[in-house]
Design a protein around this motif. Structure first.
Motif, mmCIF file in Angstrom:
data_model
loop_
_atom_site.group_PDB
_atom_site.id
_atom_site.type_symbol
_atom_site.label_atom_id
_atom_site.label_comp_id
_atom_site.label_asym_id
_atom_site.label_seq_id
_atom_site.Cartn_x
_atom_site.Cartn_y
_atom_site.Cartn_z
ATOM 1 N N SER A 63 0.806 -1.162 -0.067
ATOM 2 C CA SER A 63 -0.132 -0.062 0.014
ATOM 3 C C SER A 63 0.658 1.088 -0.113
ATOM 4 N N PRO A 64 0.449 2.180 -0.593
ATOM 5 C CA PRO A 64 -0.830 2.563 -1.489
ATOM 6 C C PRO A 64 -0.628 1.738 -2.855
ATOM 7 N N PHE A 65 0.153 0.834 -3.148
ATOM 8 C CA PHE A 65 0.367 0.308 -4.473
ATOM 9 C C PHE A 65 -0.190 -1.139 -4.401
ATOM 10 N N GLU A 66 -0.347 -1.755 -5.729
ATOM 11 C CA GLU A 66 -0.823 -2.992 -5.729
ATOM 12 C C GLU A 66 0.306 -3.716 -6.557
ATOM 13 N N ARG A 91 1.334 -0.779 -9.436
ATOM 14 C CA ARG A 91 0.441 0.090 -9.962
ATOM 15 C C ARG A 91 -0.374 0.689 -9.004
ATOM 16 N N THR A 92 -0.908 1.681 -9.097
ATOM 17 C CA THR A 92 -1.631 2.361 -7.949
ATOM 18 C C THR A 92 -3.074 2.996 -8.443
ATOM 19 N N GLU A 94 -4.905 5.046 -6.248
ATOM 20 C CA GLU A 94 -5.084 6.047 -5.035
ATOM 21 C C GLU A 94 -4.999 7.323 -5.722
ATOM 22 N N GLN A 99 2.974 9.455 -3.407
ATOM 23 C CA GLN A 99 2.709 8.312 -2.815
ATOM 24 C C GLN A 99 4.044 7.791 -2.674
#
Length: 303
Positions: A63-66, A91-92, A94, A99
């Motif tokens: 987080s905040p990424f995948e 990838r994000t 948000e 970030q």
């Protein structure tokens, strides 16, 4: 004095181990990113070769990424220093303007573990919508708007291509079998049709004795053999037909009897001679049918 030396030795060893626990280094492949865009993060950790180090895997919270993909690289050791490296594809979705990501390296020390973190690294979220009118004009009508139905041409094309490919495959595998079966079916159907009409003309001739019925029976016989042999037999004379069939005695005798009855007006009613001639023509037609049937089957077996 011994206690003092022991305490000093423990502090020295602890300090040495603390110095050996170097933090990993991590960085993004670029400074800014769009929502949903793929972004690479590289994590590299250098440590003494004797240490056992674990880098984050797919179970870690990015987080905040995948996490999309993770690529490990083999450990490289040189002069007692090992280097572990991993590239994370992220990838994000948000919406925060900036970030940040901080990843640790986990060092195994006997039954204990120790995490050392890389310095935080950030990316800037690139906004596609620069300005928003204030206040926002929101619609209160939520009724679904009718949408015109459109024919799905790509799906139709896909079905056509699929059916054509399947048909071509079936024909490639079973084409010769299908062709042979169809030819045998046509031969049998044509012969049954010929028999039915030929017998009708013969019966009419037997009942009435008119040469016209015999003439129609002989013409039907010639037309049937024309189609069966794929040769213009119906335009041949009696002599040419006999020569075509290598002076076959039955064909010669039967056609001469029929010609005498039709053109010579020798008999006005059926007799043993004409009945025998019509039967001989029927048997000969059946013999030629069986011959062509066997030829068709043998062609299939050879292939």
């Amino acid at each position: 004095m011994r206690k003092t030396l022991l305490i000093f030795f423990c502090l020295f060893v602890t300090g040495t181990q603390a110095q050996q626990l170097l933090p990993p280094s991590g960085s993004f492949s670029k400074d800014s990113v769009f929502i949903g865009e793929l972004l690479r993060y590289t994590l590299v950790h250098r440590h003494p070769a004797a240490q056992e180090v674990i880098l984050p895997d797919s179970t870690f919270d990015f987080s905040p990424f995948e996490l999309v993909r993770q690529d490990f690289y083999p450990t490289a050791t040189r002069a007692g220093i090992s280097t572990d490296s991993t590239v994370y594809t992220l990838r994000t979705f948000e919406t925060q303007p900036i970030q940040q990501l901080v990843l640790p390296a986990t060092v195994l020390q006997g039954t204990d573990t120790l995490q050392v973190f890389a310095r935080p690294h950030s990316v800037v979220l690139r906004q596609l919508v620069r300005t928003v009118s204030e206040p926002l004009n929101l619609r209160t009508q939520t009724t679904l708007a009718p949408v015109e139905k459109r024919f799905d041409w790509p799906i139709l094309l896909l079905w056509i291509v699929t059916i054509a490919a399947l048909a071509a495959l079936v024909w490639l595998i079973f084409g010769q079998v299908i062709k042979t079966k169809y030819q045998l079916y046509r031969l049998r159907k044509d012969h049954l049709y010929f028999n039915s009409r030929y017998n009708s003309h013969v019966d009419r001739f037997v009942k009435t004795g008119t040469p016209t019925s015999m003439e129609k029976a002989v013409a039907l016989w010639k037309n049937y053999l024309t189609k069966l042999e794929r040769s213009a037999i119906n335009s041949f004379t009696t002599k040419e037909i006999v020569e075509y069939y290598n002076d076959d005695e039955q064909v010669n005798l039967a056609l001469r009897f029929c010609d005498k009855a039709i053109y010579g007006n020798v008999t006005a009613e059926p007799d043993q001679e004409t009945n025998q001639a019509l039967s001989m023509l029927r048997r000969f037609a059946r013999s030629r049918y069986k011959t062509h049937r066997e030829i068709t089957r043998n062609v299939k077996n050879k292939r």
